[in-house]
Design an enzyme around this catalytic site. Structure first.
Site, PDB file in Angstrom:
ATOM      1  N   TYR A 141      -7.643 -16.755   8.940  1.00  0.00           N
ATOM      2  CA  TYR A 141      -7.448 -15.322   8.693  1.00  0.00           C
ATOM      3  C   TYR A 141      -8.446 -14.519   9.516  1.00  0.00           C
ATOM      4  O   TYR A 141      -9.637 -14.711   9.367  1.00  0.00           O
ATOM      5  CB  TYR A 141      -7.634 -14.974   7.205  1.00  0.00           C
ATOM      6  N   LEU A 143       4.227 -11.630  -4.338  1.00  0.00           N
ATOM      7  CA  LEU A 143       5.003 -10.385  -4.359  1.00  0.00           C
ATOM      8  C   LEU A 143       6.000 -10.331  -3.203  1.00  0.00           C
ATOM      9  O   LEU A 143       6.468  -9.255  -2.832  1.00  0.00           O
ATOM     10  CB  LEU A 143       4.062  -9.174  -4.318  1.00  0.00           C
ATOM     11  N   ALA A 144       6.310 -11.511  -2.626  1.00  0.00           N
ATOM     12  CA  ALA A 144       7.296 -11.588  -1.538  1.00  0.00           C
ATOM     13  C   ALA A 144       6.954 -10.596  -0.421  1.00  0.00           C
ATOM     14  O   ALA A 144       7.776  -9.763  -0.037  1.00  0.00           O
ATOM     15  CB  ALA A 144       8.706 -11.365  -2.065  1.00  0.00           C
ATOM     16  N   GLY A 191       5.222  -8.030  -0.449  1.00  0.00           N
ATOM     17  CA  GLY A 191       5.251  -6.635  -0.880  1.00  0.00           C
ATOM     18  C   GLY A 191       6.614  -6.158  -1.342  1.00  0.00           C
ATOM     19  O   GLY A 191       6.724  -5.084  -1.937  1.00  0.00           O
ATOM     20  N   LEU A 229       8.465  -7.153  -3.793  1.00  0.00           N
ATOM     21  CA  LEU A 229       8.574  -7.034  -5.248  1.00  0.00           C
ATOM     22  C   LEU A 229       7.749  -5.883  -5.822  1.00  0.00           C
ATOM     23  O   LEU A 229       7.817  -5.610  -7.020  1.00  0.00           O
ATOM     24  CB  LEU A 229       8.208  -8.360  -5.919  1.00  0.00           C
ATOM     25  N   GLY A 287       8.444  -3.002  -4.881  1.00  0.00           N
ATOM     26  CA  GLY A 287       9.462  -1.945  -4.904  1.00  0.00           C
ATOM     27  C   GLY A 287       9.330  -0.928  -3.791  1.00  0.00           C
ATOM     28  O   GLY A 287      10.112   0.025  -3.736  1.00  0.00           O
ATOM     29  N   LYS A 288       8.375  -1.145  -2.878  1.00  0.00           N
ATOM     30  CA  LYS A 288       8.183  -0.123  -1.842  1.00  0.00           C
ATOM     31  C   LYS A 288       9.141  -0.286  -0.659  1.00  0.00           C
ATOM     32  O   LYS A 288       9.219   0.589   0.196  1.00  0.00           O
ATOM     33  CB  LYS A 288       6.733  -0.100  -1.363  1.00  0.00           C
TER      34      LYS A 288
END
Length: 316
Positions: free
Chosen positions: A53, A212-213, A215, A217, A219-220
């Site tokens: 990273y 959260l897949a 991002g 999940l 919802g954005k």
């Protein structure tokens, strides 16, 4: 907050891991320090990073995340409050799981992290060119030297994890105590069919990534327009289909009932799965961190879990 054990070790962790891939990438040093302070203030203690990273960013070599965490340890004096995980095997200059590479990579990571031990050292990627007993033997030396406390496996198949556990037992070598697989409300099948049975049978802890897949999940991202110009936009496109939108609808409904965010519900669903120790999730602001931390305080009832299971069902 009830802690959970990492395998059969004496390490106890809160049921949420902070994913340190954002440090030095989408969160600068000062923002990263604020997020880390807030994370610990919430009573959370498990932080995950890797030597690779964020080598994918132009001008980066890898080690940027570890370096920021190390500076935070030095500035804050909070090393003792953290169960720290990092990984070896995917950085181009430190690729693979040979004994020589592991020995060199761990010292690189310890230097960047400004610490003399790593709580959880992960094989970031399976290396089928290196015998399992060589890899596990290298980890044994690190554990004996006090540089590493326990070891984990990321991106292993169920068969290879089973094989590694067998080699460890037969050769009296350290066994992987924790698995790091991809798992979330959308990406369920691989873990549930192949990896979960092995983890449960051998009492291996599980820390899920892409919880959260990327991002989705949260919802954005609800249309292709929402993805434009976003760092993770290209990763999210595959979720924009009938099943993905059905999952978002179910998350929206549960979030309204609990007066919280879809991200909080999505993480609480993972936390509620008996085989999972803690989902990994990232934030690029203290405000975003709030919705992650809230998942550790939210207990979904069985009916709500069943509703989310049904909305995200992968079986045809």
């Amino acid at each position: 907050m009830q802690t959970r054990s990492i395998g059969t070790s004496d390490l106890e962790v809160a049921p949420l891991v902070f994913g340190g891939n954002v440090f030095g990438w989408t969160a600068d040093e000062r923002t990263s320090f604020s997020i880390l302070d807030a994370f610990v203030d919430h009573g959370l203690n498990f932080i995950d990073t890797a030597d690779v990273y964020s080598a994918w960013v132009e001008g980066h070599q890898g080690g940027e995340s570890e370096t920021i965490i190390g500076k935070w340890f030095k500035e804050s004096g909070k090393r003792h409050k953290v169960v720290l995980a990092t990984k070896v095997g995917m950085l181009g200059t430190r690729a693979g799981l040979s004994a020589a590479n592991i020995a060199a990579a761990v010292d690189d990571s310890l230097r960047r992290l400004k610490t003399d031990y790593i709580d959880v050292y992960f094989s970031h990627l399976d290396d089928d060119k290196t015998p399992l007993d060589e890899t596990l033997g290298a980890y044994q030396k690190l554990i004996q030297a006090g540089k590493v406390r326990v070891i984990g496996a990321s991106n292993y198949t169920g068969a290879r994890l089973e094989e590694a556990l067998k080699v460890a037992k037969e050769s009296s070598l350290p066994a992987y105590q924790i698995l790091q697989p991809e798992y979330n409300l959308y990406d369920r099948e691989g873990y549930e069919t192949e990896l979960e049975p092995v983890a449960e049978a051998h009492k291996v802890a599980v820390a899920t990534y892409f919880s959260l897949a990327s991002g989705f999940l949260s919802g954005k991202y609800r249309s292709k327009e929402d993805m434009q110009g976003k760092a993770r936009g290209s990763r999210v496109e595959k979720y924009l289909n009938e099943r993905g939108l059905k999952i978002l609808d179910a998350l929206d409904e549960a979030a309204k009932r609990h007066d919280t965010t879809p991200a909080t519900i999505a993480l609480a669903w993972i936390i509620a799965r008996p085989s999972v120790t803690a989902p990994i999730a990232s934030a690029t602001s203290v405000q975003q961190l709030e919705s992650l931390a809230a998942a550790t305080r939210l207990e979904l009832d069985p009916e709500e879990v069943a509703e989310l299971d049904e909305a995200s069902a992968w079986q045809k």
